[in-house]
Design a protein around this motif. Structure first.
Motif, PDB file in Angstrom:
ATOM      1  N   ALA A  65      -4.794  15.318  -5.789  1.00  0.00           N
ATOM      2  CA  ALA A  65      -3.330  15.173  -5.854  1.00  0.00           C
ATOM      3  C   ALA A  65      -2.678  16.299  -6.611  1.00  0.00           C
ATOM      4  CB  ALA A  65      -2.987  13.824  -6.510  1.00  0.00           C
ATOM      5  N   GLY A  66      -3.334  17.440  -6.676  1.00  0.00           N
ATOM      6  CA  GLY A  66      -2.809  18.537  -7.483  1.00  0.00           C
ATOM      7  C   GLY A  66      -1.539  19.135  -6.938  1.00  0.00           C
ATOM      8  N   ILE A  77       4.693   5.977  -2.846  1.00  0.00           N
ATOM      9  CA  ILE A  77       4.541   5.144  -4.039  1.00  0.00           C
ATOM     10  C   ILE A  77       5.407   3.898  -3.853  1.00  0.00           C
ATOM     11  CG2 ILE A  77       4.661   5.047  -6.547  1.00  0.00           C
ATOM     12  CD1 ILE A  77       2.713   7.148  -5.549  1.00  0.00           C
ATOM     13  N   ASP A  78       4.813   2.838  -3.332  1.00  0.00           N
ATOM     14  CA  ASP A  78       5.541   1.605  -3.045  1.00  0.00           C
ATOM     15  C   ASP A  78       5.199   0.469  -3.989  1.00  0.00           C
ATOM     16  OD1 ASP A  78       7.060   2.461  -0.796  1.00  0.00           O
ATOM     17  OD2 ASP A  78       5.280   2.298   0.464  1.00  0.00           O
ATOM     18  N   ILE A 137      -6.186   3.165   5.923  1.00  0.00           N
ATOM     19  CA  ILE A 137      -5.826   1.768   5.741  1.00  0.00           C
ATOM     20  C   ILE A 137      -6.559   1.245   4.501  1.00  0.00           C
ATOM     21  CG2 ILE A 137      -5.405   1.448   8.203  1.00  0.00           C
ATOM     22  CD1 ILE A 137      -8.038  -0.083   8.356  1.00  0.00           C
ATOM     23  N   PRO A 138      -5.986   0.272   3.803  1.00  0.00           N
ATOM     24  CA  PRO A 138      -6.578  -0.166   2.533  1.00  0.00           C
ATOM     25  C   PRO A 138      -7.771  -1.101   2.676  1.00  0.00           C
ATOM     26  CG  PRO A 138      -4.562  -1.381   2.974  1.00  0.00           C
ATOM     27  CD  PRO A 138      -4.678  -0.352   4.064  1.00  0.00           C
ATOM     28  N   TRP A 139      -8.212  -1.382   3.907  1.00  0.00           N
ATOM     29  CA  TRP A 139      -9.323  -2.296   4.120  1.00  0.00           C
ATOM     30  C   TRP A 139     -10.483  -1.573   4.805  1.00  0.00           C
ATOM     31  CZ3 TRP A 139      -4.467  -3.297   6.409  1.00  0.00           C
ATOM     32  CH2 TRP A 139      -3.629  -4.101   5.629  1.00  0.00           C
ATOM     33  N   GLY A 140     -11.639  -2.161   4.709  1.00  0.00           N
ATOM     34  CA  GLY A 140     -12.757  -1.657   5.477  1.00  0.00           C
ATOM     35  C   GLY A 140     -12.630  -2.100   6.927  1.00  0.00           C
ATOM     36  N   THR A 169      -1.692   3.359  -9.379  1.00  0.00           N
ATOM     37  CA  THR A 169      -3.076   3.425  -9.854  1.00  0.00           C
ATOM     38  C   THR A 169      -3.898   4.378  -8.998  1.00  0.00           C
ATOM     39  OG1 THR A 169      -2.913   1.137 -10.619  1.00  0.00           O
ATOM     40  CG2 THR A 169      -5.126   2.048 -10.357  1.00  0.00           C
ATOM     41  N   GLU A 170      -3.728   4.287  -7.675  1.00  0.00           N
ATOM     42  CA  GLU A 170      -4.465   5.156  -6.764  1.00  0.00           C
ATOM     43  C   GLU A 170      -4.060   6.623  -6.954  1.00  0.00           C
ATOM     44  OE1 GLU A 170      -6.919   4.424  -4.336  1.00  0.00           O
ATOM     45  OE2 GLU A 170      -7.015   2.620  -5.555  1.00  0.00           O
TER      46      GLU A 170
END
Length: 241
Positions: A240-241, A222-223, A147-150, A229-230
């Protein structure tokens, strides 16, 4: 291993508008957006991955700005044979998948499908074996993204015990990659969403399997611009290879 269980054909669903990726998608469909630092659009990474997993033929289902994608496919040296289909009118996700499947070169054989905005690396061959072992009609790859939050952990008294940066989801999600048996296409709706019709029916009949992505596998949808960027950051970091 049953060689016949290893698909050599695939559908890439590349017709989305990509509205959340604007302005990148103002002049191109979402699968044509380049991952920063690679010089290659998302679909280029997908085709290379499919080829490495034994796929020889791919049908790309186009929609929004189809001609941009079709021109790139014509001008680029590709690792697989690629054909395209374009919906003359919106058919929905299930209808679009059925329409694209009709263009597969070997209708009596199993096939993969992937959403056009997924950048991932894992063994499709292992997923196909999993599908065959369970005698499934359809198998969904399952991811557990962070998730993108802590997150904040507490005890039973409400005391904060820990802070966890971007923990993985407790639930698995549909990773947008599939293995389908030959008879799956006839179960799809002519129009509409297969995730509301076909998949629930198969789940009730215990003919739908879920393949958890192996530990350490790279997966990203990829949305948004932040996802780009990530993805570029993860590429530089080697994940991400």
């Amino acid at each position: 291993m049953n060689v016949a269980s290893q698909p050599t054909q695939a559908v890439v669903l590349a017709g989305g508008q990509g509205s959340r990726l604007r302005p990148y998608t103002n002049d191109r469909p979402k699968p044509m957006v380049e991952i920063p630092g690679t010089g290659t659009p998302i679909i280029g990474h997908q085709l290379n991955w499919l080829a490495a997993e034994g796929v020889t033929d791919v049908v790309v289902s186009c929609g929004h700005l189809a001609e941009v994608l079709q021109d790139w496919l014509k001008e680029t040296e590709l690792p697989v044979r690629v054909s395209t289909v374009v919906e003359s009118e919106p058919l929905g996700r299930g209808g679009g998948l059925k329409y694209a499947a009709a263009a597969l070169p070997r209708p009596a054989e199993p096939w993969y499908a992937t959403n056009g905005d997924i950048w991932t690396r894992f063994s499709l061959r292992a997923m196909a074996d999993f599908h065959t072992e369970r005698d499934a009609t359809a198998t969904i790859a399952l991811a557990r993204p962070r998730i993108p939050w802590g997150a904040v952990a507490t005890d039973e008294f409400g005391n904060v015990t820990d802070f966890i940066e971007s923990p993985p989801l407790s639930y698995q999600i549909n990773a947008g990659v599939y293995v389908f048996s030959p008879d799956f296409a006839e179960l799809l709706p002519e129009r509409g969403d297969h995730e509301r019709t076909t998949f629930p029916r198969l789940a009730r009949e215990r003919r739908l399997a879920g393949f958890p992505l192996p530990q350490g596998s790279y997966w990203r949808a990829i949305d948004t611009a932040k996802d780009l960027t990530e993805a570029a950051r993860e590429l530089r970091g080697g994940s991400a290879g």
